[in-house]
Design a protein around this motif. Structure first.
Motif, mmCIF file in Angstrom:
data_model
loop_
_atom_site.group_PDB
_atom_site.id
_atom_site.type_symbol
_atom_site.label_atom_id
_atom_site.label_comp_id
_atom_site.label_asym_id
_atom_site.label_seq_id
_atom_site.Cartn_x
_atom_site.Cartn_y
_atom_site.Cartn_z
ATOM 1 N N THR A 9 -6.398 -7.103 12.108
ATOM 2 C CA THR A 9 -5.410 -6.028 12.059
ATOM 3 C C THR A 9 -3.989 -6.575 11.998
ATOM 4 O OG1 THR A 9 -5.434 -5.813 14.486
ATOM 5 C CG2 THR A 9 -6.890 -4.356 13.222
ATOM 6 N N ALA A 10 -3.745 -7.708 12.682
ATOM 7 C CA ALA A 10 -2.418 -8.330 12.606
ATOM 8 C C ALA A 10 -2.128 -8.773 11.173
ATOM 9 C CB ALA A 10 -2.337 -9.519 13.557
ATOM 10 N N PHE A 11 -3.147 -9.292 10.502
ATOM 11 C CA PHE A 11 -2.979 -9.712 9.108
ATOM 12 C C PHE A 11 -2.671 -8.509 8.219
ATOM 13 C CE2 PHE A 11 -4.782 -10.279 4.857
ATOM 14 C CZ PHE A 11 -4.103 -11.422 4.445
ATOM 15 N N LEU A 12 -3.407 -7.420 8.394
ATOM 16 C CA LEU A 12 -3.214 -6.244 7.547
ATOM 17 C C LEU A 12 -1.878 -5.559 7.807
ATOM 18 C CD1 LEU A 12 -6.820 -4.717 7.642
ATOM 19 C CD2 LEU A 12 -5.725 -5.951 5.758
ATOM 20 N N VAL A 13 -1.499 -5.470 9.076
ATOM 21 C CA VAL A 13 -0.193 -4.876 9.399
ATOM 22 C C VAL A 13 0.930 -5.752 8.844
ATOM 23 C CG1 VAL A 13 1.403 -4.286 11.258
ATOM 24 C CG2 VAL A 13 -0.990 -3.647 11.435
ATOM 25 N N GLY A 14 0.794 -7.063 9.026
ATOM 26 C CA GLY A 14 1.803 -7.976 8.489
ATOM 27 C C GLY A 14 1.878 -7.907 6.982
ATOM 28 N N LEU A 15 0.715 -7.792 6.333
ATOM 29 C CA LEU A 15 0.680 -7.721 4.876
ATOM 30 C C LEU A 15 1.359 -6.460 4.364
ATOM 31 C CD1 LEU A 15 -0.380 -9.192 2.354
ATOM 32 C CD2 LEU A 15 -2.473 -7.840 2.547
ATOM 33 N N SER A 16 1.190 -5.358 5.084
ATOM 34 C CA SER A 16 1.819 -4.101 4.673
ATOM 35 C C SER A 16 3.336 -4.226 4.692
ATOM 36 C CB SER A 16 1.375 -2.957 5.582
ATOM 37 O OG SER A 16 1.858 -3.139 6.902
#
Length: 213
Positions: A9-16
């Motif tokens: 989730t940290a990766f996806l939030v950061g990617l957004s």
């Protein structure tokens, strides 16, 4: 959240956040155009260094607050509201056609600081970056602390991997002169990220209310 959930989730939030146009992307594009992908990685490293320092500060500060449910609940609710605003902005911009993958660099935007320092200055000069960490970032750090140092490291490396990955991709596009992702695909990705952030905002809200109950 377990360690895997924190990392993903940290990766996806950061990617957004990384995928949305901003000063860091502009600097990375400019440095890639001038000096190649190596400079792009230095820009990302400068950004990652500032984020490491901020995660450390938040972890040290929030560690003593975990026993104060009111503070953690407040952070969770504020973080959820900020995430919801991000969701709204992303979906609105896609709907209005404001999102475009423009691979044009801005000459002189790095001001001859060098790629590493340019990454640092692009980070700390962006008020949105501080706001993100005070709201969403602090809540994520608090949740990660429940898993100790392993949780913090999972969050940090998941988060910075998104920055390195996206900036490297756009750097390749500039260096090769090829646009591997069409605006239609790009907008679809932003829309998907927006929906994901909306779901996560509800989880943050639930966590905040649970702290207060």
């Amino acid at each position: 959240m377990n360690l895997s959930s924190i990392f993903i989730t940290a990766f996806l939030v950061g990617l957004s956040g990384a995928m949305m146009p901003g000063p860091l992307v502009t600097i990375a594009l400019n440095e890639s155009l001038k000096s190649g992908l190596g400079a792009n990685l230095l820009v990302s490293s400068g950004h990652a260094l500032m984020e490491a320092l901020l995660v450390l500060v938040l972890a040290l500060g929030l560690g003593s607050m975990l026993n104060q449910p009111f503070i953690m609940g407040f952070i969770g609710i504020i973080g959820s509201l900020f995430l919801f605003k991000m969701t709204f902005d992303m979906i609105r911009d896609v709907h209005l056609g404001k999102i475009s993958l423009d691979m044009k660099a801005s000459p002189g935007s790095s001001r001859n600081f060098g790629p590493g320092l340019s990454g640092i200055f692009a980070t700390i000069s962006n008020p949105y970056w501080f706001l993100w960490w005070v709201t969403i970032g602090s809540n994520y750090v608090a949740l990660s602390l429940k898993n100790g140092m392993a949780g913090i490291l999972s969050f940090y490396f998941g988060h910075i991997l998104s920055d390195f990955s996206w900036l490297f991709i756009v750097g390749i596009m500039v260096v090769t002169g090829k646009k591997f992702i069409s605006d239609t695909v790009y907008r679809s990705l932003i829309l998907i990220m927006g929906v994901f952030l909306g779901i996560l905002s509800m989880y943050f809200l639930y966590s905040g209310i649970k702290f207060l109950s």
